[in-house]
Design a protein around this motif. Structure first.
Motif, short mmCIF file in Angstrom:
data_model
loop_
_atom_site.label_atom_id
_atom_site.label_comp_id
_atom_site.label_asym_id
_atom_site.label_seq_id
_atom_site.Cartn_x
_atom_site.Cartn_y
_atom_site.Cartn_z
N SER A 190 49.39 5.06 73.36
CA SER A 190 50.24 4.69 72.22
C SER A 190 49.82 5.45 70.97
O SER A 190 48.63 5.65 70.72
CB SER A 190 50.13 3.18 71.96
N LYS B 64 54.35 2.38 69.84
CA LYS B 64 54.84 1.92 71.14
C LYS B 64 54.84 0.40 71.21
O LYS B 64 53.93 -0.25 70.71
CB LYS B 64 53.98 2.47 72.28
N THR C 184 49.44 3.14 77.85
CA THR C 184 50.79 2.64 78.10
C THR C 184 51.31 2.97 79.48
O THR C 184 52.25 2.38 79.96
CB THR C 184 51.78 3.20 77.06
#
Length: 199
Positions: free
Chosen positions: A60, A64, A90
């Motif tokens: 991220s 995000k 992520t």
């Protein structure tokens, strides 16, 4: 390791007065990407770019989000989203661990489930679960308050003690007595904690 096999790393030494800083492995090239750091403000500073991907592992940039159950303004649990902090993982590519066994295995071990078990065919591969630091802190306070203060001190010290003797010495004992008393005190503290957690 398979997911980042095409990333080039370099050892860098942290700056330290008089040299001898700690060595750190830093990605410097190969299969990697960078992205702008999301700050949440309209102020345009000169923040350095962050690493957003190393091989098949994505991170991220602070912007995000992932779907999650959250509490609304009145305390009801509703569907919403949470922001994944800067640097949070992520996505990890679908790599299976390599089999390094040299002898034959039985049929039970040969039928490994696919990585998509439990997911519908049109869903994504899922995200890593992130813990809630506020909830963790509240739980730590609750657990600490469920045992006597002297029990909490013993358990805290045991987290960094090398052996029972050090626990016993912290309680004021010496020699072999320290080892025996440290062991007994730690076992008693663990039993008290187990009983409190089971309640």
């Amino acid at each position: 390791m398979l997911a980042i096999k095409d990333v080039e790393f370099e050892e860098r030494r942290h700056a330290k007065l008089g040299s001898g800083g700690e060595l750190t492995l830093v990605p410097v090239g190969g299969d990697m990407e960078r992205a702008k750091v999301w700050t949440g403000s309209k102020r345009r500073g000169r923040e350095p770019e962050c690493i957003s991907r190393l091989g098949a592992v994505k991170f991220s940039n602070g912007a995000k989000e992932e779907a999650a159950l959250v509490r609304d303004a009145v305390g009801n649990i509703v569907r919403g989203s949470v922001r994944i902090p800067l640097g949070g993982v992520t996505f990890v590519g679908k790599y299976r661990p390599r089999d390094r066994f040299t002898s034959p295995k039985g049929a039970d071990n040969d039928n490994a489930a696919e990585l998509t078990v439990g997911l519908s065919t049109n869903s994504n591969a899922g995200r890593f679960e992130f813990s809630d630091p506020v909830e963790d802190a509240q739980e730590a306070v609750r657990v600490r308050e469920s045992v006597r203060p002297e029990t909490a001190r013993i358990l805290d010290f045991a987290l960094t003690a090398a052996n029972f003797r050090e626990v016993g010495e912290a309680l004021g004992h010496g020699g072999k007595t320290a080892e025996r008393q440290g062991k007994a005190a730690l076992i008693a503290a663990c039993e008290e904690l187990d009983a409190a957690l089971a309640a």
